[in-house]
Design an enzyme around this catalytic site. Sequence first.
Site, PDB file in Angstrom:
ATOM      1  N   HIS A  77       0.853  -1.195   0.000  1.00 43.67           N
ATOM      2  CA  HIS A  77       0.000   0.000   0.000  1.00 43.67           C
ATOM      3  C   HIS A  77       0.883   1.237   0.000  1.00 43.67           C
ATOM      4  CE1 HIS A  77      -4.116   1.553   0.517  1.00 43.67           C
ATOM      5  NE2 HIS A  77      -3.502   2.601   1.033  1.00 43.67           N
ATOM      6  N   ASP A 156     -13.578   3.188   7.113  1.00 50.71           N
ATOM      7  CA  ASP A 156     -12.590   3.873   6.272  1.00 50.71           C
ATOM      8  C   ASP A 156     -13.236   4.371   4.987  1.00 50.71           C
ATOM      9  OD1 ASP A 156      -9.886   4.787   5.638  1.00 50.71           O
ATOM     10  OD2 ASP A 156      -9.986   3.309   4.034  1.00 50.71           O
ATOM     11  N   ARG A 163     -12.506  12.892   4.243  1.00 50.11           N
ATOM     12  CA  ARG A 163     -11.188  13.535   4.357  1.00 50.11           C
ATOM     13  C   ARG A 163     -10.737  14.093   3.012  1.00 50.11           C
ATOM     14  NH1 ARG A 163      -7.673   9.060   5.739  1.00 50.11           N
ATOM     15  NH2 ARG A 163      -5.975  10.549   5.813  1.00 50.11           N
ATOM     16  N   SER A 178      -6.251   4.737   8.582  1.00 52.71           N
ATOM     17  CA  SER A 178      -6.939   4.450   7.321  1.00 52.71           C
ATOM     18  C   SER A 178      -6.272   3.265   6.608  1.00 52.71           C
ATOM     19  CB  SER A 178      -6.902   5.705   6.434  1.00 52.71           C
ATOM     20  OG  SER A 178      -7.174   5.387   5.095  1.00 52.71           O
ATOM     21  N   LYS A 182      -7.674  -1.028   6.751  1.00 52.98           N
ATOM     22  CA  LYS A 182      -8.003  -1.781   5.513  1.00 52.98           C
ATOM     23  C   LYS A 182      -7.112  -3.006   5.377  1.00 52.98           C
ATOM     24  CE  LYS A 182      -7.271   1.651   2.408  1.00 52.98           C
ATOM     25  NZ  LYS A 182      -7.445   2.964   3.012  1.00 52.98           N
TER      26      LYS A 182
HETATM   27  N1  URA Z   1      -3.974   5.865   1.575  1.00 48.10           N
HETATM   28  C1  URA Z   1      -4.995   5.461   2.373  1.00 48.10           C
HETATM   29  O1  URA Z   1      -5.523   4.370   2.209  1.00 48.10           O
HETATM   30  N2  URA Z   1      -5.399   6.276   3.341  1.00 48.10           N
HETATM   31  C2  URA Z   1      -4.846   7.478   3.578  1.00 48.10           C
HETATM   32  O2  URA Z   1      -5.253   8.151   4.489  1.00 48.10           O
HETATM   33  C3  URA Z   1      -3.787   7.905   2.746  1.00 48.10           C
HETATM   34  C4  URA Z   1      -3.366   7.073   1.734  1.00 48.10           C
END
Ligand code: URA
Length: 436
Positions: A77, A156, A163, A178, A182
């Site tokens: 990620h 999220d 956001r 966040s 996930k």
């Molecule tokens: N990627 C995400 O999944 N969440 C964030 O807050 C920033 C980048």
Amino acid sequence: MIRKKRDGDELSQNEIESFINAYTDDSIPDYQVSAWLMAVVLRGMTRGETAALTDAMLRSGEVLDLSYLSPKKVDKHSTGGVGDKTSLVLAPLAAAAGVAVPMISGRGLGHTGGTLDKLEAIPGFNVNLPVADFRRVLETCGCAMIGQTAEIAPADRKLYALRDVTGTVESPYLICASIMSKKLAEGIDALVLDVKTGSGAFMKNEKDAAFLAELMVETGTRMGKQVVALITDMDQPLGNMIGNALEVVEVVQVLRGEGPEDLRQLCIELAGWMLHLGGVSDTVAAGKKQSEKLIASGKALDKFRQMVELQGGDPRTIDDLTKLPQAQATMTTASASDGYVASVQCEQIGSACVILGGGRERKEDSVDPAVGIVLRKKVGDAVSKGEPLATIHYNAETRASRAKQLLEESYRIADAPLRQTRPLIHRVIGNPGEKN
Ligand code: URA
């Protein structure tokens, strides 16, 4: 809750949990949560609050158990960048090597692009699979890519969208919660984090990026996962193309063994770590070599085509990129002087793409998959007066002229070439395996 955070008091685990649960089931309106998010951005969070937030968001939905699958489950990620399309290369590439990649991604956030918006540029591609279908795709081809759903990480899903449009992205605590909520809901064994730093990242300097990386590595490790974070450069866009369909073009180029060098290099580096943590290569170096071979043999591209088809996308798009959405018109921005590109304001380039319609200015906005920017010059390149710096792909004239102005302002041209360029990989944080 809003007043307590505004005044800098620490929230309890119970308070955070009830707040997140109430927002997830629509008992608190967006405007109050926006105020709370802004208070968090300004006041920060303690480690205890961050852990409680991550945990509450993780448990807002189902936590997948994929232990019945024999390959190791590994994901990657990124904290968000401009032109960062590596996830679309990495999921099929690691799957082609025998690692299982259950990937839950996000949409565009602020000035940065999102994996889901890019995937949806492929006609028919469904990022909203129910959990049963997500499992089926993963079992069939070794990778599957979806978004936060009503079942997985629903908190999220809602907070992320809010956001995006309320200037509340840039908090390491909110980013950590966040991303990690996930990722921990996916049933993974290991995670490779790409923490961006530079003018196009949420963490503009390396110190802040390292802080975020450590926070996430600590959170993942506490939950029993193998986690490594690479701090990588985002002082200029990654690759040359920015915009959803355009980025799919560059993904396919890389999977064909072509594409821009910086993008290729970062994909291979991250894939090396994924293969290593996935137990299919003894070292990161061996994982990188194996990844190069999987690209050269066409196996990684085959895997991408298979995933696209299984998720409802038109696989012919991958072999004929003209089937991707195309903008109606293009215009170029030209250099005002002779010289060398000394720097670009990467966030402004991302914002220019949002203005074109490639991202959202409001929650309810839809994204135009066809628009975007193709960079003709990057940092260090020589340029002559009048030579194109970038090409804008647009569908609305007024948007294009706003984007053009932003792009022109974002390039700084110097008389002399740069003495030193920034490295692509700055640092590695957390080392659950061997490094090279
Ligand atoms: N990627 C995400 O999944 N969440 C964030 O807050 C920033 C980048």
